[in-house]
Design a protein around this motif. Sequence first.
Motif, PDB file in Angstrom:
ATOM      1  N   ASP A  77       0.838  -1.337  -0.006  1.00  0.00           N
ATOM      2  CA  ASP A  77      -0.061  -0.130   0.087  1.00  0.00           C
ATOM      3  C   ASP A  77       0.893   1.251   0.091  1.00  0.00           C
ATOM      4  N   LEU A  78       1.788   1.096   0.721  1.00  0.00           N
ATOM      5  CA  LEU A  78       2.955   2.402   0.937  1.00  0.00           C
ATOM      6  C   LEU A  78       3.387   2.373  -0.494  1.00  0.00           C
ATOM      7  N   ALA A  79       3.886   1.440  -1.215  1.00  0.00           N
ATOM      8  CA  ALA A  79       4.661   1.505  -2.546  1.00  0.00           C
ATOM      9  C   ALA A  79       3.498   2.035  -3.532  1.00  0.00           C
ATOM     10  N   ILE A 118       4.980  15.411   7.331  1.00  0.00           N
ATOM     11  CA  ILE A 118       3.702  14.699   7.330  1.00  0.00           C
ATOM     12  C   ILE A 118       3.629  13.780   6.229  1.00  0.00           C
ATOM     13  N   GLU A 119       3.994  14.204   4.918  1.00  0.00           N
ATOM     14  CA  GLU A 119       3.561  13.670   3.672  1.00  0.00           C
ATOM     15  C   GLU A 119       4.854  12.539   3.812  1.00  0.00           C
ATOM     16  N   ILE A 120       5.848  12.732   3.898  1.00  0.00           N
ATOM     17  CA  ILE A 120       6.877  11.815   3.901  1.00  0.00           C
ATOM     18  C   ILE A 120       6.658  10.685   4.964  1.00  0.00           C
ATOM     19  N   GLY A 154       5.237   5.021   5.701  1.00  0.00           N
ATOM     20  CA  GLY A 154       4.921   4.373   6.725  1.00  0.00           C
ATOM     21  C   GLY A 154       5.163   4.761   8.157  1.00  0.00           C
ATOM     22  N   ARG A 155       5.395   5.949   8.389  1.00  0.00           N
ATOM     23  CA  ARG A 155       5.951   6.454   9.849  1.00  0.00           C
ATOM     24  C   ARG A 155       5.226   7.712  10.475  1.00  0.00           C
ATOM     25  N   ASP A 191      10.968  -2.870   0.206  1.00  0.00           N
ATOM     26  CA  ASP A 191      10.126  -3.476   1.277  1.00  0.00           C
ATOM     27  C   ASP A 191      10.873  -3.317   2.809  1.00  0.00           C
ATOM     28  N   ASP A 192      12.095  -3.559   2.679  1.00  0.00           N
ATOM     29  CA  ASP A 192      12.862  -3.376   4.007  1.00  0.00           C
ATOM     30  C   ASP A 192      12.582  -1.813   4.419  1.00  0.00           C
ATOM     31  N   VAL A 193      12.673  -0.928   3.485  1.00  0.00           N
ATOM     32  CA  VAL A 193      12.592   0.567   3.986  1.00  0.00           C
ATOM     33  C   VAL A 193      11.308   0.839   4.256  1.00  0.00           C
ATOM     34  N   LEU A 194      10.276   0.265   3.866  1.00  0.00           N
ATOM     35  CA  LEU A 194       8.926   0.426   4.145  1.00  0.00           C
ATOM     36  C   LEU A 194       8.505  -0.357   5.311  1.00  0.00           C
ATOM     37  N   SER A 195       9.530  -1.343   5.920  1.00  0.00           N
ATOM     38  CA  SER A 195       8.898  -2.041   6.842  1.00  0.00           C
ATOM     39  C   SER A 195       9.467  -1.507   8.172  1.00  0.00           C
ATOM     40  N   ALA A 196       9.270  -2.268   9.215  1.00  0.00           N
ATOM     41  CA  ALA A 196       9.752  -1.834  10.522  1.00  0.00           C
ATOM     42  C   ALA A 196      10.970  -2.191  11.143  1.00  0.00           C
ATOM     43  N   CYS A 197      11.830  -2.703  10.027  1.00  0.00           N
ATOM     44  CA  CYS A 197      13.105  -2.943  10.239  1.00  0.00           C
ATOM     45  C   CYS A 197      13.969  -1.718  10.631  1.00  0.00           C
TER      46      CYS A 197
END
Length: 92
Positions: free
Chosen positions: A6-8, A62-64, A69-70, A32-38
């Motif tokens: 969804d983030l992608a 806020i947009e970033i 996903g942060r 996927d790693d960058v958008l994950s909780a890793c």
Amino acid sequence: MTAPADLAQGLRSRGLLDVVRSVCDEGHASLDDVLSACRTRSVVACRRACAFELQRRGLSTIEIGRLLGRDHTSILNLLGTTSKAARRAGER
């Protein structure tokens, strides 16, 4: 937490997916790693570079945050860390 797919899609709809993928390729981390909780050092460094590049392109924290996903305060912390590291590097 929002799914990486969804983030992608959010990045794709804003025309920023290629920008983030390019930064990920340079940082040797997957999207996927960058958008994950890793939270490994290399992934966080790549996430920081992505946030910096997105801010350079005029996006707010806020947009970033929404795109990565942060929370925006996490983005502020990432960007503040970048500024501190740059200042330390300049002192050497």
